[in-house]
Design an enzyme around this catalytic site. Structure first.
Site, short mmCIF file in Angstrom:
data_model
loop_
_atom_site.label_atom_id
_atom_site.label_comp_id
_atom_site.label_asym_id
_atom_site.label_seq_id
_atom_site.Cartn_x
_atom_site.Cartn_y
_atom_site.Cartn_z
N ASP A 16 23.15 -52.13 -6.87
CA ASP A 16 23.17 -52.27 -8.32
C ASP A 16 23.40 -50.93 -9.01
OD1 ASP A 16 23.05 -53.65 -10.68
OD2 ASP A 16 20.87 -53.85 -10.71
N ASN A 64 27.90 -63.96 -10.71
CA ASN A 64 28.81 -62.91 -11.20
C ASN A 64 30.11 -63.47 -11.80
OD1 ASN A 64 27.94 -60.39 -8.69
ND2 ASN A 64 27.18 -60.68 -10.77
C1 FPP Z 1 26.13 -54.53 -9.25
O1 FPP Z 1 26.32 -53.49 -10.16
C2 FPP Z 1 27.22 -54.56 -8.33
C3 FPP Z 1 28.10 -55.58 -8.20
C4 FPP Z 1 28.03 -56.83 -9.00
C5 FPP Z 1 29.20 -55.51 -7.27
C6 FPP Z 1 28.96 -54.68 -6.05
C7 FPP Z 1 30.22 -54.55 -5.38
C8 FPP Z 1 30.63 -53.48 -4.70
C9 FPP Z 1 29.87 -52.24 -4.47
C10 FPP Z 1 31.96 -53.54 -4.13
C11 FPP Z 1 31.91 -54.37 -2.92
C12 FPP Z 1 33.25 -54.57 -2.53
C13 FPP Z 1 33.62 -54.82 -1.29
C14 FPP Z 1 35.03 -54.61 -0.99
C15 FPP Z 1 32.70 -55.25 -0.21
P1 FPP Z 1 26.45 -53.84 -11.71
O2 FPP Z 1 27.89 -54.03 -12.03
O3 FPP Z 1 25.59 -55.03 -12.02
O4 FPP Z 1 25.92 -52.56 -12.36
P2 FPP Z 1 25.15 -52.46 -13.77
O5 FPP Z 1 23.82 -53.13 -13.57
O6 FPP Z 1 25.05 -50.99 -13.97
O7 FPP Z 1 26.00 -53.14 -14.80
#
Ligand code: FPP
Length: 253
Positions: A16, A64
């Site tokens: 996250d 998501n």
């Molecule tokens: C949460 O951060 C993260 C995600 C919803 C996506 C995680 C995905 C990756 C790290 C890429 C994975 C890809 C592959 C190719 C396996 P957030 O967007 O919720 O962060 P925030 O809370 O700061 O908004």
């Protein structure tokens, strides 16, 4: 991290904080996800170096899809780009890739990518990397219950566990969540029943090997009782012999 104390065999991570990491840098959110993939590649290396046999990461949740269309599209494109790029390295390092989640809800090209990547890495013996994609803990329990119902099987804990999407690996020992939030967010609802949780304020793109070791140290410093009393745990450790007795000192600390 203490090298002589037991390592978690299975580490799971809620990656996250990507969006906030990017926004703080005046970059689009997808730049945070892109950087998140870099950290994920490193996390596979850290796990290999520490002899961790299973790494499970939450890459895209059932919820998501409700994000802005542009971000969802960007995440799909990132996946389509990153998986083929990482495959040679994974094969070389003995990584077996598994995609966990509702594949029927994904585009055909993503479904093919998953099948092909799994087939190409199937011989990997050093670590299993489970990428949870279009995954939710509730979805998993429902699909397992439905499978048993369709087969007319009696629903027991063992039968349900065997039909869950992570039945090919033991339950996680340690679950790490980065990004400063302290909640479960529908991740491994069944499997994390006895996992130790570690919450880090670091955003996933900034998460380092030292942060990973901090999580492992916290894990190593905890007494896992699995519903028993502290005294029972100590007695079991003594009965298991000298290797585990070292752990007993830590339990009393
Ligand atoms: C949460 O951060 C993260 C995600 C919803 C996506 C995680 C995905 C990756 C790290 C890429 C994975 C890809 C592959 C190719 C396996 P957030 O967007 O919720 O962060 P925030 O809370 O700061 O908004």
């Amino acid at each position: 991290m203490h090298p002589t104390l037991a390592m978690p065999g299975h580490v799971a991570i809620v990656m996250d904080g990507n969006g906030r990491w990017a926004t703080r840098r005046l970059m689009p959110r997808i730049a945070g996800h892109r950087q998140g993939v870099e950290t994920l590649r490193k996390a596979v290396r850290w796990s290999l170096d520490r002899g961790i046999g299973v790494l499970t990461v939450f890459a895209f949740s059932s919820e998501n899809w409700n994000r802005p269309a542009e971000e969802v599209k960007g995440l799909m494109a990132l996946l389509m780009h990153a998986i083929p790029r990482e495959l040679p390295g994974f094969i070389e390092q003995g990584v077996a890739l598994r995609f966990v989640g509702d594949r029927a809800g994904l585009a055909p090209e993503i479904q093919s990518l998953f099948s092909s990547a799994e087939a190409q890495t199937a011989a990997g013996r050093r670590i299993t990397l489970n990428v949870c994609f279009n995954y939710g803990g509730r979805w998993d329990i429902v699909q397992a219950a439905r499978t048993l119902a369709e087969r007319g099987e009696t629903i027991t804990e063992a039968a349900l566990a065997a039909s869950l999407s992570l039945a090919h690996v033991p339950d996680p020992d340690l679950v790490i969540r980065t990004g400063g939030e302290q909640r479960v967010s529908n991740f491994l609802l069944w499997q994390a029943a006895y996992a130790e949780w570690f919450f880090s304020d670091k955003a996933w793109p900034s998460f380092t090997a030292d942060d990973f070791d901090l999580a492992i140290s916290a894990f190593q410093g905890r007494e896992r009782r699995f519903g028993l009393t502290s005294q029972q745990v100590r007695e079991q450790a003594h009965a298991a012999g000298p290797v585990l007795e070292g752990l007993d000192d830590r339990c009393q600390a």
